[in-house]
Design a protein around this motif. Sequence first.
Motif, PDB file in Angstrom:
ATOM      1  N   LEU A 199       0.868  -1.221  -0.066  1.00  0.00           N
ATOM      2  CA  LEU A 199       0.062   0.083  -0.106  1.00  0.00           C
ATOM      3  C   LEU A 199       0.772   1.237   0.089  1.00  0.00           C
ATOM      4  O   LEU A 199       0.584   2.246  -0.538  1.00  0.00           O
ATOM      5  CB  LEU A 199      -0.933   0.022   1.205  1.00  0.00           C
ATOM      6  N   GLY A 200       1.971   1.270   0.399  1.00  0.00           N
ATOM      7  CA  GLY A 200       2.711   2.541   0.773  1.00  0.00           C
ATOM      8  C   GLY A 200       3.465   2.922  -0.508  1.00  0.00           C
ATOM      9  O   GLY A 200       3.519   3.910  -0.779  1.00  0.00           O
ATOM     10  N   ASN A 201       4.074   1.995  -1.294  1.00  0.00           N
ATOM     11  CA  ASN A 201       5.109   2.138  -2.282  1.00  0.00           C
ATOM     12  C   ASN A 201       4.388   2.125  -3.833  1.00  0.00           C
ATOM     13  O   ASN A 201       4.926   2.527  -4.773  1.00  0.00           O
ATOM     14  CB  ASN A 201       6.060   1.469  -2.302  1.00  0.00           C
ATOM     15  N   ASP A 202       3.317   1.427  -3.786  1.00  0.00           N
ATOM     16  CA  ASP A 202       2.443   1.638  -5.062  1.00  0.00           C
ATOM     17  C   ASP A 202       2.270   2.769  -5.446  1.00  0.00           C
ATOM     18  O   ASP A 202       1.580   3.497  -4.867  1.00  0.00           O
ATOM     19  CB  ASP A 202       1.241   0.697  -4.785  1.00  0.00           C
ATOM     20  N   PRO A 203       2.543   3.061  -6.736  1.00  0.00           N
ATOM     21  CA  PRO A 203       2.453   4.219  -7.429  1.00  0.00           C
ATOM     22  C   PRO A 203       0.901   4.712  -7.555  1.00  0.00           C
ATOM     23  O   PRO A 203       0.607   5.892  -7.476  1.00  0.00           O
ATOM     24  CB  PRO A 203       3.014   4.294  -9.003  1.00  0.00           C
ATOM     25  N   GLU A 204       0.086   3.802  -7.589  1.00  0.00           N
ATOM     26  CA  GLU A 204      -1.572   4.214  -7.540  1.00  0.00           C
ATOM     27  C   GLU A 204      -2.025   4.271  -6.319  1.00  0.00           C
ATOM     28  O   GLU A 204      -2.875   5.270  -6.012  1.00  0.00           O
ATOM     29  CB  GLU A 204      -2.224   3.182  -8.492  1.00  0.00           C
ATOM     30  N   LEU A 205      -1.613   3.235  -5.409  1.00  0.00           N
ATOM     31  CA  LEU A 205      -2.344   3.311  -3.916  1.00  0.00           C
ATOM     32  C   LEU A 205      -1.620   4.425  -2.934  1.00  0.00           C
ATOM     33  O   LEU A 205      -2.226   4.947  -2.338  1.00  0.00           O
ATOM     34  CB  LEU A 205      -2.247   1.947  -3.570  1.00  0.00           C
ATOM     35  N   GLY A 206      -0.354   4.372  -3.323  1.00  0.00           N
ATOM     36  CA  GLY A 206       0.464   5.474  -2.415  1.00  0.00           C
ATOM     37  C   GLY A 206      -0.175   6.904  -1.940  1.00  0.00           C
ATOM     38  O   GLY A 206      -0.561   7.050  -0.780  1.00  0.00           O
ATOM     39  N   PRO A 207      -0.349   7.627  -3.042  1.00  0.00           N
ATOM     40  CA  PRO A 207      -0.936   8.780  -2.798  1.00  0.00           C
ATOM     41  C   PRO A 207      -2.331   8.778  -2.108  1.00  0.00           C
ATOM     42  O   PRO A 207      -2.448   9.517  -1.243  1.00  0.00           O
ATOM     43  CB  PRO A 207      -1.124   9.409  -4.330  1.00  0.00           C
ATOM     44  N   VAL A 208      -3.138   7.853  -2.499  1.00  0.00           N
ATOM     45  CA  VAL A 208      -4.714   7.763  -2.143  1.00  0.00           C
ATOM     46  C   VAL A 208      -4.472   7.540  -0.423  1.00  0.00           C
ATOM     47  O   VAL A 208      -5.101   7.949   0.217  1.00  0.00           O
ATOM     48  CB  VAL A 208      -5.549   6.861  -2.747  1.00  0.00           C
ATOM     49  N   ARG A 209      -3.588   6.673  -0.231  1.00  0.00           N
ATOM     50  CA  ARG A 209      -3.425   6.177   1.230  1.00  0.00           C
ATOM     51  C   ARG A 209      -2.872   7.499   1.887  1.00  0.00           C
ATOM     52  O   ARG A 209      -3.355   7.633   3.085  1.00  0.00           O
ATOM     53  CB  ARG A 209      -2.419   5.337   1.157  1.00  0.00           C
ATOM     54  N   GLU A 210      -1.868   8.250   1.367  1.00  0.00           N
ATOM     55  CA  GLU A 210      -1.451   9.295   2.080  1.00  0.00           C
ATOM     56  C   GLU A 210      -2.586  10.262   2.440  1.00  0.00           C
ATOM     57  O   GLU A 210      -2.669  11.084   3.349  1.00  0.00           O
ATOM     58  CB  GLU A 210      -0.283   9.988   1.366  1.00  0.00           C
ATOM     59  N   LYS A 211      -3.333  10.540   1.445  1.00  0.00           N
ATOM     60  CA  LYS A 211      -4.355  11.653   1.503  1.00  0.00           C
ATOM     61  C   LYS A 211      -5.428  11.049   2.646  1.00  0.00           C
ATOM     62  O   LYS A 211      -5.943  11.961   3.344  1.00  0.00           O
ATOM     63  CB  LYS A 211      -5.195  11.754   0.012  1.00  0.00           C
ATOM     64  N   SER A 212      -5.693   9.661   2.693  1.00  0.00           N
ATOM     65  CA  SER A 212      -6.684   9.431   3.569  1.00  0.00           C
ATOM     66  C   SER A 212      -6.054   9.621   5.129  1.00  0.00           C
ATOM     67  O   SER A 212      -6.552   9.952   6.164  1.00  0.00           O
ATOM     68  CB  SER A 212      -7.097   8.080   3.627  1.00  0.00           C
ATOM     69  N   ALA A 213      -4.666   9.230   5.259  1.00  0.00           N
ATOM     70  CA  ALA A 213      -4.131   9.303   6.306  1.00  0.00           C
ATOM     71  C   ALA A 213      -4.058  10.769   6.906  1.00  0.00           C
ATOM     72  O   ALA A 213      -4.253  11.007   8.057  1.00  0.00           O
ATOM     73  CB  ALA A 213      -2.772   8.666   6.453  1.00  0.00           C
ATOM     74  N   ARG A 214      -3.957  11.700   6.015  1.00  0.00           N
ATOM     75  CA  ARG A 214      -3.993  13.048   6.333  1.00  0.00           C
ATOM     76  C   ARG A 214      -5.138  13.613   6.767  1.00  0.00           C
ATOM     77  O   ARG A 214      -5.395  14.114   7.853  1.00  0.00           O
ATOM     78  CB  ARG A 214      -3.381  13.996   5.008  1.00  0.00           C
ATOM     79  N   LEU A 215      -6.155  13.208   6.081  1.00  0.00           N
ATOM     80  CA  LEU A 215      -7.550  13.519   6.539  1.00  0.00           C
ATOM     81  C   LEU A 215      -7.748  12.997   7.782  1.00  0.00           C
ATOM     82  O   LEU A 215      -8.369  13.880   8.967  1.00  0.00           O
ATOM     83  CB  LEU A 215      -8.703  13.051   5.805  1.00  0.00           C
ATOM     84  N   VAL A 216      -7.511  11.784   8.284  1.00  0.00           N
ATOM     85  CA  VAL A 216      -7.760  11.245   9.509  1.00  0.00           C
ATOM     86  C   VAL A 216      -7.175  11.635  10.578  1.00  0.00           C
ATOM     87  O   VAL A 216      -7.676  11.966  11.746  1.00  0.00           O
ATOM     88  CB  VAL A 216      -7.721   9.438   9.279  1.00  0.00           C
ATOM     89  N   ARG A 217      -5.957  11.920  10.308  1.00  0.00           N
ATOM     90  CA  ARG A 217      -4.991  12.626  11.184  1.00  0.00           C
ATOM     91  C   ARG A 217      -5.438  13.943  11.748  1.00  0.00           C
ATOM     92  O   ARG A 217      -5.631  14.185  12.800  1.00  0.00           O
ATOM     93  CB  ARG A 217      -3.613  13.016  10.739  1.00  0.00           C
ATOM     94  N   SER A 218      -6.044  14.580  10.713  1.00  0.00           N
ATOM     95  CA  SER A 218      -6.502  16.046  10.973  1.00  0.00           C
ATOM     96  C   SER A 218      -7.789  15.786  11.779  1.00  0.00           C
ATOM     97  O   SER A 218      -8.205  16.668  12.731  1.00  0.00           O
ATOM     98  CB  SER A 218      -6.842  16.891   9.903  1.00  0.00           C
TER      99      SER A 218
END
Lengths: 204, 204
Positions: free
Chosen positions: A112-131
């Motif tokens: 999930l972390g390094n996949d070029p397609e999944l990575g960014p979406v995962r980061e975005k979701s992490a950012r939102l939840v963190r906030s």
Amino acid sequence: MARPMRADARRNQEQILLAARDLVAERGPDVPLDEVARRAGVGIGTLYRRFPDREALLHALALDALTRTVAAAHAAAEQETDPFDALARYLREALELRVSAVLPALMDVVDLGNDPELGPVREKSARLVRSILDRARTAGALPHDVTFEDVGMMLVRIARPLPGPLPAEAKHELARRHLELFIRGLGALAAGEPAVAAELRVPG
Amino acid sequence: MARPMRADARRNQEQILLAARDLVAERGPDVPLDEVARRAGVGIGTLYRRFPDREALLHALALDALTRTVAAAHAAAEQETDPFDALARYLREALELRVSAVLPALMDVVDLGNDPELGPVREKSARLVRSILDRARTAGALPHDVTFEDVGMMLVRIARPLPGPLPAEAKHELARRHLELFIRGLGALAAGEPAVAAELRVPG
DNA sequence: GGCGAAGTGGAGCATTTTTCTCCGCTTCAT
DNA sequence: ATGAAGCGGAGAAAAATGCTCCACTTCGCC
């Protein structure tokens, strides 16, 4: 240009992803693909046409789950004014979506972390939840030592279906109950904490 | 009369059960038996000599887990005077024993309830744990709507190793942390509850 | 309502995984 | 020192799973 899919094909594809979601949540990423096909109500050939191999299916499943998580986090943050309510809402919605049962099951198989397609979406979701979490914490509605990881993992623990003979729907009902217990527990812990808000205020 | 086992044979049997415990907890009741043998440091032939088939092994594993649960519940009830401490102690000990990860994994395969050997032990352990809970509740240290089943299932959720790349020991460390969070949450919820003790007192 | 492209299903072969037996060799306990 | 008990692991047999292939069906456009 990829021409649009035929209506029946799209329906089938959706059913396959749905079946895969439930079966992967219940039995892990190694579930036999012909079971997925059977639960989706399609032939095994149809499944293989759409997803050339297991990895393709799981990859699509991960993308789907992550995308829905982002949408849920967004909705929760936008539509709830109280920070604790926003958190509770996000948690409930994530549970309904099964994302917290599916994504961890995929972790052993999809990067999930390094996949070029999944990575960014995962980061975005992490950012939102963190906030969402940060806002709740700042409002004094979340204990200070409960981290993002803690909440995420507890959600995983609650969302994963328990083993045993109960039908899936009954298990999910229990998960809802335990999520409510968790949410209440967080609230109670925060309420019982000595307020440190004073330290955060600008002096003078 | 069954004559006593040779010392090396007993050692091996224990190692096999220990390996099975960990692997079943991590990967479910279908783990290949030669993996169990490998982790136990014995040959596959040795495993099959002691446990004629998978069911025999899982049955022995279940009995072992149940027996240890009874012992743990007993110790907790005896050695802690405060009812909430007794509950907390039992929960911590059950986590260390992995019983709450192993037993649910076996539920799909072994009939814990009706088996003539396992059934009684299971009932005894249930009785003991129930009494620990009741005492805590009566003392106002446990929310009223949190049932025996709730606590048991939450323990299962916490004890089951999360999927993912972390080494087993790290996962277990996280489980400990989350159990502490759960215990604190229970305490905080009970503390925040309007006391109903008055209703329980003998009138007059 | 006819036609071609798109889609479907599942039998069946290939491959991998898992089970479990068998027996020559080793170790324990007396 | 000896024999009963235990050990290990190669490999045969069985089960589970992956995946292809193609005759047939359905869709959607004209």
